[in-house]
Structures are given as structure tokens and as C-alpha cells.
Design a protein around this motif. Structure first.
Motif, short mmCIF file in Angstrom:
data_model
loop_
_atom_site.label_atom_id
_atom_site.label_comp_id
_atom_site.label_asym_id
_atom_site.label_seq_id
_atom_site.Cartn_x
_atom_site.Cartn_y
_atom_site.Cartn_z
N ARG A 36 37.62 48.32 49.94
CA ARG A 36 37.85 46.84 49.69
C ARG A 36 37.98 46.19 51.11
O ARG A 36 37.51 45.16 51.27
CB ARG A 36 38.95 46.37 48.90
N MET A 37 38.88 46.89 52.05
CA MET A 37 39.02 46.30 53.45
C MET A 37 37.73 46.61 53.87
O MET A 37 37.54 45.65 54.83
CB MET A 37 40.17 47.13 53.95
N ARG A 38 36.86 47.55 54.01
CA ARG A 38 35.52 47.49 54.47
C ARG A 38 34.65 46.39 54.27
O ARG A 38 34.20 45.65 55.10
CB ARG A 38 34.95 48.78 54.22
N LYS A 39 34.60 45.99 52.83
CA LYS A 39 33.60 44.78 52.38
C LYS A 39 34.69 43.57 53.09
O LYS A 39 33.70 42.65 53.54
CB LYS A 39 33.92 44.75 50.89
N GLY A 40 35.81 43.66 52.93
CA GLY A 40 36.75 42.28 53.30
C GLY A 40 36.55 42.29 54.83
O GLY A 40 36.48 40.84 55.40
N SER A 41 36.44 43.23 55.69
CA SER A 41 36.27 42.94 57.16
C SER A 41 34.92 42.40 57.32
O SER A 41 34.84 41.71 58.37
CB SER A 41 36.46 44.20 57.62
N LEU A 42 33.96 42.81 56.58
CA LEU A 42 32.59 41.98 56.75
C LEU A 42 32.63 40.57 56.51
O LEU A 42 32.12 39.46 57.25
CB LEU A 42 31.56 42.57 55.96
N GLY A 43 33.41 40.15 55.50
CA GLY A 43 33.69 38.83 55.23
C GLY A 43 34.50 38.17 56.35
O GLY A 43 34.21 37.01 56.80
N GLN A 162 37.99 36.86 47.95
CA GLN A 162 37.01 35.99 48.72
C GLN A 162 36.59 36.50 49.83
O GLN A 162 35.31 36.40 50.34
CB GLN A 162 37.83 34.69 48.76
N LEU A 163 37.21 37.40 50.70
CA LEU A 163 36.60 38.12 51.70
C LEU A 163 35.62 39.25 51.33
O LEU A 163 34.76 39.27 52.05
CB LEU A 163 37.83 38.91 52.60
N CYS A 164 35.93 39.74 50.33
CA CYS A 164 34.78 40.94 49.77
C CYS A 164 33.63 40.05 49.48
O CYS A 164 32.48 40.89 49.92
CB CYS A 164 35.43 41.76 48.83
N ASP A 165 33.84 39.09 48.80
CA ASP A 165 32.63 38.46 48.28
C ASP A 165 31.64 37.72 49.47
O ASP A 165 30.27 37.82 49.44
CB ASP A 165 32.82 37.09 47.29
N MET A 166 32.30 37.15 50.56
CA MET A 166 31.50 36.79 51.60
C MET A 166 30.94 38.02 52.61
O MET A 166 29.81 37.80 52.75
CB MET A 166 32.62 35.95 52.66
N GLY A 167 31.72 39.22 52.25
CA GLY A 167 31.32 40.24 53.14
C GLY A 167 29.73 40.77 52.39
O GLY A 167 29.17 41.24 52.96
N GLU A 168 29.99 40.74 51.14
CA GLU A 168 28.79 41.30 50.24
C GLU A 168 27.61 40.49 50.45
O GLU A 168 26.54 40.69 50.69
CB GLU A 168 29.10 41.38 48.84
N HIS A 169 27.84 38.87 50.54
CA HIS A 169 26.70 38.08 50.57
C HIS A 169 26.15 37.76 51.97
O HIS A 169 25.12 37.20 52.14
CB HIS A 169 27.22 36.71 50.08
N ASN A 170 27.09 38.31 53.00
CA ASN A 170 26.50 37.77 54.40
C ASN A 170 26.51 39.13 55.09
O ASN A 170 26.17 39.15 56.50
CB ASN A 170 27.78 37.08 55.10
N ALA A 171 26.43 40.58 54.55
CA ALA A 171 26.13 41.62 55.29
C ALA A 171 24.62 41.71 55.90
O ALA A 171 23.80 41.26 55.11
CB ALA A 171 26.59 42.89 54.47
#
Length: 171
Positions: A36-43, A162-171
Motif C-alpha cells: 500500500r505504501m508503494r502505491k501511496g507513494s506514487l499518489g 486516496q493516495l493509493c487511488d491517485m497512485g494507480e490512476h497516475n502511474a
């Protein structure tokens, strides 16, 4: 100064870990917490494209969270800051921040309830917490003066989801 407060990601269960006679400071992140933190860091990178400094509590779970953020922000200078360990005082954190250039963007990785107290103190000068940070959550505080009591304004606060969702959509 831009100050991003980040609570460490999901760690092993405290009681279970301590029942094995382990020091709580050594409690690591779980596989789920790391993912989750990896995804969140992208967000977070999408919201804040560059950071100058990445300060973390010396406890393992916060240091591991900072390591994940460092992969996303390789240009950031990493510092283990004892003032971010549980029980640290807001003034100690402000003193650490005051050593950095005023135009810096700084991420602070720490623990609850300390981050909530720090956010309240930086925003309104009170130690009365007005928000709780979930594991992996982040918020942005901005200051035009030296960090201290009532010196910042909160610009946004995001949940881990929210951070994870942004990370997934903007990676």
C-alpha cells in the motif's frame, strides 16, 4: 516551507510482536503495508513532484516507510530524526525543521498520536489534536515563516486509500 506529515504504513500487530519478547521499536511493516505504501507513494509523488528532505523516526516501521518513499523520491536527503520517535515534542521537530532552508519541501514520517499533535501545534499552537492519521495517510502543511506554533496552514489531508487511488490512476 512545505511540510508533509506521513504516518508509517501498516506494521505487524503490536501485541503479537511484543508477546514474542520483541522490542516495539523493531516492529516491521507487513507485506500489505509495504504494498500500500508503494502505491501511496506514487499518489504522493503526483501531488508533490519533488521533496528535498525525508526525515523519519528511527523506529523500524517508520524507517521502512521512509525507504519506500525514498525509492519514489531518490533526490531527497534522508535523515533519521529522533524527534519523530514516539513521545517526541513538537518544539523538537520545529527545531529540526528550522535547520533546513525555508524554501524546502520536507516529508516527516512518524507515529500517532504524535503526528496529530504536531499538526495541531503547527497549525494553531495547541496540543489538542483535530485529526487522526491512519497508517499511510499524509497531509500537507505550508508555512511562510519559520516552523513553530501556529505557523502553518493545512492545505490538504489524504487517507491511504486516496493516495493509493491517485497512485494507480497516475502511474
Amino acid at each position: 516551507m512545505k511540510i508533509i506529515l506521513v504516518r508509517h504504513a501498516i506494521a505487524e500487530d503490536r501485541l503479537s510482536f511484543q508477546s514474542r519478547n520483541k522490542d516495539d521499536g523493531l516492529r516491521p511493516l507487513t507485506r500489505k503495508g509495504k504494498k500500500r505504501m508503494r502505491k501511496g507513494s506514487l499518489g504522493l509523488r503526483w501531488m508533490i513532484p519533488r521533496i528535498d528532505y525525508l526525515l523519519s523516526s528511527p523506529l523500524v516501521r517508520a524507517a521502512q516507510t521512509a525507504e519506500i518513499l525514498a525509492l519514489t523520491y531518490p533526490e531527497a536527503t534522508r535523515v533519521r530524526a529522533t524527534c519523530l520517535a514516539p513521545g517526541g515534542e513538537p518544539q523538537e521537530v520545529a527545531d529540526e525543521l528550522q535547520r533546513l532552508p525555508q524554501d524546502s519541501t520536507v516529508v516527516l514520517v512518524g507515529h500517532e498520536p504524535d503526528l496529530s499533535v504536531l499538526a495541531a501545534w503547527l497549525c494553531n499552537g495547541s496540543a489538542f489534536s483535530f485529526r487522526d492519521f491512519k497508517k499511510g495517510a499524509a497531509c500537507l502543511l505550508e508555512s511562510i515563516t519559520q516552523p513553530g506554533p501556529a505557523s502553518t496552514m493545512m492545505q490538504w489531508a489524504l487517507t491511504p486509500r486516496q493516495l493509493c487511488d491517485m497512485g494507480e490512476h497516475n502511474a
